[in-house]
Design a protein around this motif. Structure first.
Motif, mmCIF file in Angstrom:
data_model
loop_
_atom_site.group_PDB
_atom_site.id
_atom_site.type_symbol
_atom_site.label_atom_id
_atom_site.label_comp_id
_atom_site.label_asym_id
_atom_site.label_seq_id
_atom_site.Cartn_x
_atom_site.Cartn_y
_atom_site.Cartn_z
ATOM 1 N N ILE A 73 -30.784 54.040 119.518
ATOM 2 C CA ILE A 73 -29.474 55.085 120.194
ATOM 3 C C ILE A 73 -29.479 57.228 119.118
ATOM 4 O O ILE A 73 -29.573 57.202 117.836
ATOM 5 N N ALA A 74 -29.363 57.606 120.231
ATOM 6 C CA ALA A 74 -29.388 58.965 119.387
ATOM 7 C C ALA A 74 -27.389 59.532 119.348
ATOM 8 O O ALA A 74 -27.326 59.439 120.237
ATOM 9 N N PRO A 75 -27.619 59.172 117.585
ATOM 10 C CA PRO A 75 -25.705 59.530 117.306
ATOM 11 C C PRO A 75 -25.741 60.838 117.757
ATOM 12 O O PRO A 75 -24.086 60.502 117.879
ATOM 13 N N ALA A 76 -26.642 61.792 117.730
ATOM 14 C CA ALA A 76 -25.469 63.004 117.937
ATOM 15 C C ALA A 76 -24.916 63.611 119.754
ATOM 16 O O ALA A 76 -23.520 63.373 119.751
ATOM 17 N N SER A 77 -25.727 62.590 120.590
ATOM 18 C CA SER A 77 -25.094 62.587 121.990
ATOM 19 C C SER A 77 -24.096 60.959 122.261
ATOM 20 O O SER A 77 -23.944 60.798 123.075
#
Length: 119
Positions: free
Chosen positions: A100-104
């Motif tokens: 997971i890319a938490p920013a997006s």
């Protein structure tokens, strides 16, 4: 006439509870929820059934890397991680990482070599 000693009392075993699936299963968007047919983010364990669950490992992008919908290098790009961006690693297979890319909020695949451990 001798009496045999009384047998020790057996502990009370609580009645077994069963769990039932109710209602229809819902399909979760695999680009927004870390769920695959073989693995899911442990934080989703109360929402989905999976053969295995994984706790994320914090990583960051060491270099710019495309987050893709599938392992294939020609699959659709969801977003691009910039150097230093956080990534929640759930699985590494071969040279590809899934997480997971938490920013997006996107879930996808990046080259494992593009990630490094967070200090």
């Amino acid at each position: 006439m001798s009496q045999s000693p009384a047998a020790p009392a057996q502990p009370q075993v609580p009645a077994r509870r069963s769990f039932a699936l109710v209602g229809r299963s819902r399909t979760l968007d695999p680009t927004r929820f870390a769920v695959r047919s073989d693995l899911a983010d442990v934080r989703l364990a109360d929402q989905v059934f999976a053969p295995h669950y994984a706790a994320h490992q914090p990583r960051r992008a060491a270099a710019a890397a495309d987050l893709r919908t599938a392992r294939a290098a020609d699959s659709a790009v969801l977003t691009t991680l910039a150097p230093g961006d956080a990534f929640e690693l759930l699985d590494v297979t071969g040279d590809t990482a899934w997480g997971i890319a938490p920013a997006s909020g996107f879930v996808g695949y990046v080259p494992a070599a593009a990630l490094e451990e967070q200090p």
